[in-house]
Design an enzyme around this catalytic site. Structure first.
Site, short mmCIF file in Angstrom:
data_model
loop_
_atom_site.label_atom_id
_atom_site.label_comp_id
_atom_site.label_asym_id
_atom_site.label_seq_id
_atom_site.Cartn_x
_atom_site.Cartn_y
_atom_site.Cartn_z
N SER A 135 0.84 -1.20 0.00
CA SER A 135 0.00 0.00 0.00
C SER A 135 0.88 1.26 0.00
CB SER A 135 -0.94 0.00 1.20
OG SER A 135 -0.22 -0.23 2.39
N ASP A 171 8.76 -3.32 -4.81
CA ASP A 171 7.36 -2.88 -4.70
C ASP A 171 7.06 -1.72 -5.63
OD1 ASP A 171 7.52 -4.73 -2.74
OD2 ASP A 171 7.25 -3.35 -1.07
N TYR A 220 12.68 -5.28 9.76
CA TYR A 220 13.06 -5.28 8.34
C TYR A 220 14.47 -4.70 8.19
CZ TYR A 220 12.79 -4.50 3.32
OH TYR A 220 13.04 -4.54 1.97
C1 GLA Z 1 8.94 -5.11 1.47
C2 GLA Z 1 9.94 -4.20 0.77
C3 GLA Z 1 10.47 -4.80 -0.51
C4 GLA Z 1 10.94 -6.24 -0.30
C5 GLA Z 1 9.91 -7.05 0.47
C6 GLA Z 1 10.44 -8.42 0.84
O1 GLA Z 1 7.78 -5.23 0.72
O2 GLA Z 1 9.37 -2.95 0.49
O3 GLA Z 1 11.47 -4.00 -1.05
O4 GLA Z 1 12.20 -6.26 0.32
O5 GLA Z 1 9.51 -6.40 1.66
O6 GLA Z 1 10.71 -9.16 -0.29
#
Ligand code: GLA
Length: 461
Positions: free
Chosen positions: A204, A249, A298
């Site tokens: 999103s 993304d 993350y």
């Molecule tokens: C999130 C991040 C992406 C990617 C995914 C995992 O969506 O924005 O860049 O690293 O996690 O694949």
């Protein structure tokens, strides 16, 4: 900073004169009874004239002068302004899709290969142009609004000097990056709504970033290729919002091709669309679970991958990223790695291999083999990368036992969010029912489960 003198036409036809930093916002305040005693008693009011002044003292002087004008003279000014606005106000609607990742998770910030598809769930942004440098945004689904100036983006503050709400950091960050690249970023009024669940691993945020980049592209009358646009949107998220994400993304939201998944090599930025298999549907299951710390976890994973690269470099100086090493090389040097770093590297290296294999088998029509790779990815994300959670594992476990399902796994960043399932078309209805029922029985949570189509990237409608 610009100052504006304005006229509001009141409910009884009279005029109210004032000055402000943000005429449209001031109009709302007057209508909410928070502007002036006069307008509070003569509501509703409508903004009918705006004139820019270079500084506060000129604005105050001009306000005084306008106040002295006759009703007829003010009427004339209002009419002239209205004509001008009708010519320059352009209504614009931009649709920007979310994405589902079929394979290639947590490899985009390791120079790997990814295999996402844009989906038919999207953010819709409706825009009106305005003459000044103020961006007024209304997040319809949250019931919130904010105004900020494109001149104070560095400070991440709204027009009153308050910190921007988190959701506004995405568009503001895009504006900030675009300005750094010398692109024109104009003021606007925009409202947006989304049928993409927020923060559920379906991008999103990227949809919002790419959507606003397209809006400013149209308003500013400049042109960027979609890969550059995606990279600017990614830079907004990394440098302005603070999530150290990869390119996947924003790339998928910007470049989606209906009916296709997109295989992208992050190192070369070469990509191509691959048709999705006929007779199968992508079914998304939202666990409805969102774990806090998504951002910090993350960024930690990203850091662990960097650590792995540094360890490799002691022995193999030519290594720049985990893309450059094989599983065999990792195993040979296993003793050098802390356990968590070893596992993160094992996921990344094996996952890049899976994407290469997956695209081959899919193009050869071996859908079952593709599905097996999806299951393998899930196990690797759960055991080595440690980004799954109990609810997501349950969704995958149930799906794996249902008729017609050839593959299931966590999709997106993890720590909750959604699974992606590849299901034979004729089995989708029963699959959805059973998955929902059994998940409810095991967790007490009602999952949102829906089939989706691969869609085109962000565009003007
Ligand atoms: C999130 C991040 C992406 C990617 C995914 C995992 O969506 O924005 O860049 O690293 O996690 O694949």
């Amino acid at each position: 900073m610009a100052y504006y003198c304005y006229l509001m036409r009141c409910a009884d036809g009279s005029f109210y004169t004032g000055w402000t930093l943000d005429p449209h916002r001031r109009e709302q305040q007057h209508n909410q009874g928070r502007g002036a005693k006069y307008t509070r008693l003569h509501r509703p009011v409508k903004l009918v004239y705006v004139e820019e002044q270079p500084d506060l003292s000129s604005a105050l002087k001009r306000e005084k002068a306008i106040k002295k004008l006759s009703h007829q003279q003010k009427e004339k000014m209002a009419l002239g302004w209205q004509d001008k606005m009708e010519i320059s106000f352009a209504d614009l609607t931009v649709v920007s899709p979310g994405r589902v990742n079929l394979l290639g998770e947590h490899v985009d910030y390791n120079d790997g290969l990814v295999f996402p598809a844009a989906i038919d769930r999207e953010v819709t942004i409706r825009v009106g142009k305005r003459m000044d440098d103020v961006v007024y945004l209304r997040a319809l689904d949250l019931g919130e609004e904010v105004s900020f100036s494109v001149n104070t983006l560095d400070q991440k503050i709204d027009i009153d000097g308050q910190p921007l709400p988190t959701w506004a950091l995405y568009p503001a960050g895009v504006a900030w990056v675009l300005l750094q690249h010398g692109l024109r970023v104009s003021g606007m009024e925009a409202e947006f709504t989304s049928n993409l669940p927020m923060g559920a691993g379906l991008s999103s945020s990227a949809a919002l970033e790419v959507g606003f980049a397209v809006v400013w592209e149209v308003l500013g009358d400049w042109d960027l290729d979609r890969m550059t646009l995606a990279r600017y949107a990614q830079a907004a998220e990394v440098q302005y919002v603070g999530l150290n994400c990869g390119l996947m993304d924003q790339f998928a939201c910007a470049n989606g091709v209906a009916g296709h998944a997109l295989v992208l090599d992050i190192r070369s930025l070469q990509w191509r669309p691959v048709p999705l298999p006929a007779g199968y549907k992508i079914v998304i299951a939202n666990s409805m679970v969102k774990h806090e710390l998504v951002g910090s976890e993350y960024n930690t994973r990203h850091q662990e991958c960097n650590e792995a690269v540094e360890i490799f470099q002691h022995h193999l100086p030519e290594v720049h990223s985990l893309r450059d090493v094989s599983l065999q090389q990792l195993l040979t040097l296993q003793a050098e790695f802390p356990e968590n770093v070893f596992k993160r590297a094992r996921h990344v290296i094996s996952e890049i291999g899976r994407v290469q294999q997956a695209v081959q088998v899919l193009e050869a029509g071996e859908v079952k083999a593709f599905g097996e790779l999806m299951y393998a990815t899930h196990a690797s994300l759960r055991d080595d990368y440690a980004v799954s959670c109990r609810e997501i594992d349950i969704l995958v476990e149930i799906a794996a036992g249902l008729p017609g399902c050839v593959g299931a796994r966590l999709t997106g960043g993890g720590f909750g969010g959604c699974t992606v399932n590849l299901v034979r078309e004729e089995a989708v209805a029963e699959f959805t029912r059973e998955l929902k029922q059994q998940y409810l029985e095991r967790t007490g949570i009602s999952a949102a489960i829906f089939p989706c189509q691969a869609a085109n990237g962000a565009h003007v409608i």
